[in-house]
Scaffold this active site. Structure first.
Site, mmCIF file in Angstrom:
data_model
loop_
_atom_site.group_PDB
_atom_site.id
_atom_site.type_symbol
_atom_site.label_atom_id
_atom_site.label_comp_id
_atom_site.label_asym_id
_atom_site.label_seq_id
_atom_site.Cartn_x
_atom_site.Cartn_y
_atom_site.Cartn_z
ATOM 1 N N SER A 46 0.805 -1.230 0.000
ATOM 2 C CA SER A 46 0.000 0.000 0.000
ATOM 3 C C SER A 46 0.833 1.272 0.000
ATOM 4 C CB SER A 46 -0.953 0.015 1.202
ATOM 5 O OG SER A 46 -0.238 -0.105 2.412
ATOM 6 N N ASP A 58 -2.081 8.668 7.640
ATOM 7 C CA ASP A 58 -3.070 7.904 8.396
ATOM 8 C C ASP A 58 -2.346 6.995 9.385
ATOM 9 O OD1 ASP A 58 -2.136 5.724 6.929
ATOM 10 O OD2 ASP A 58 -3.940 5.489 5.704
ATOM 11 N N HIS A 112 0.495 5.097 6.822
ATOM 12 C CA HIS A 112 1.124 5.585 5.593
ATOM 13 C C HIS A 112 1.614 7.024 5.720
ATOM 14 C CE1 HIS A 112 -1.923 2.497 4.488
ATOM 15 N NE2 HIS A 112 -0.871 2.008 3.858
#
Length: 365
Positions: free
Chosen positions: A39, A329, A332
């Site tokens: 991600s 977040d 990340h």
């Protein structure tokens, strides 16, 4: 005495030479850029999967020109910035949508929740593991051979490209340090687990090499023990990084750095390099204000303690001063942090940033 006009011309020449020397804004340094990861660099491959690991909704992409795309950040990812530094005019397309001659510029195979181990991230649903990403790359190579006419031409073309690989984070976050779901922490000590991961990683590198990869940048894992999620769950004061997680990450990174040496010895016609993301993070956390950060222990958006217990909810208003946050977040980094990592991976600012060479040098080899 030089006239003002001459001084301006000299200044312009110097600026042009500096930019040219850095490969910025001029000739594309390499014909293509292939990206493997999770991600941290996924740019849309999970959008159509049956997965909880998606970011194709606001506030993700709030500072990205195209809005929410599936990138797990407010803006650009690390590889977006690296692509710009390498001279690409556009971002590298995700495998999910890459078509036709576009694949000659490279492809991004990264998938959120993906790991080196097949089972990693399974509690989040669909994802494409490292092995699956390499299999997708092999399909791309077949298409490139067809586009370029023969295997030798394709091999020569691919030998000039940069391959960016960044996996391992989820093998800790969504596997080893999730003992209620996974048994790996009972099967392996942290050192044994790092060894198992590196062995599996090396296997995929060999497949990439056998399918044309000659210039590889291996991104180590960052300080997962300093993420808002780790702080929310395991840090009594919400500030002190979780040592047992970080020490396990360092064992993996040490193995990855050794793998670079082994790979380069085994394949003298190729060059792998290690990017020390962990060390770059350490610099930022040690002296955040020198990088423009004010908040390093909480997400710009999210839920719960440190904004770290759940990632950003759809249409949740994020913080306004996003450039002052290290984390976007629970897991990340912000675009600002991604840009620092990318710039130091491309042009190492200290000897420890990249080993044995930075991406700029790798492109020139």
């Amino acid at each position: 005495m030089a006239s003002g006009k001459n001084i301006m011309n000299i200044g312009l020449v110097i600026v042009v030479l500096v930019l040219w020397g850095n490969g910025v804004g001029f000739a594309q340094q390499v014909p293509c850029y292939f990206i493997f990861g999770d991600s941290l660099v996924d740019n849309g491959n999970n959008n159509q999967l049956n997965s909880l690991a998606k970011a194709n909704y606001l506030p993700y992409g709030i500072d990205f020109a195209a809005g929410p795309t599936g990138r797990f950040s407010n803006g650009k990812t690390t590889v977006d910035v690296v692509a710009q530094l390498l001279g690409f005019n556009n971002y590298i397309s995700p495998y999910a949508t890459a078509r036709g001659r576009d694949i000659l510029r490279g492809v991004n195979y990264a998938s959120a929740a993906a790991g080196i181990r097949e089972e990693t991230g399974q509690q989040l649903g669909g994802r494409i593991s490292f092995r699956g990403q390499v299999q997708n790359y092999q399909r791309t190579v077949t298409q490139i051979v067809n586009l370029l006419g023969d295997e030798n031409t394709a091999a020569n073309y691919l030998s000039k490209c940069i391959y960016s690989i960044g996996l391992g984070s989820n093998d800790y976050l969504n596997n080893y340090f999730m003992p209620l779901v996974y048994s790996s922490s009972r099967q392996f000590t942290p050192q044994q687990y790092a060894n198992v991961l590196i062995q599996a990683y090396a296997q995929q590198l060999r497949i990439l090499y056998n399918n044309g990869a000659r210039k590889l940048a291996l991104f180590g894992v960052g300080q997962i023990g300093c993420s808002p999620n780790a702080l929310a769950q395991n840090s009594p004061d919400g500030r002190t990084c979780v040592a047992r997680i970080n020490s396990a990450n360092q064992l993996f990174n040490n193995g990855l750095r050794s793998l670079v040496d082994n790979f380069n010895n085994q394949f003298p016609d190729a060059k792998a390099t290690y990017v020390n993301v962990y060390g770059i993070f350490q610099d930022i956390i040690n002296n955040p204000s020198s990088f423009g950060f004010r908040v390093t222990n909480a997400g710009c958006c999210g839920v719960g303690r440190n904004n770290g217990q759940i990632t950003c909810l759809p249409f949740q208003p994020p913080c306004r001063n996003r450039k002052e946050y290290l984390f976007w977040d629970a897991f990340h980094p912000t675009e600002s942090a991604n840009a620092i990592i990318a710039n130091r991976a491309y042009n190492a600012q200290s000897a420890s940033d990249a080993y044995p060479v930075d991406i700029n040098r790798l492109a020139q080899i």
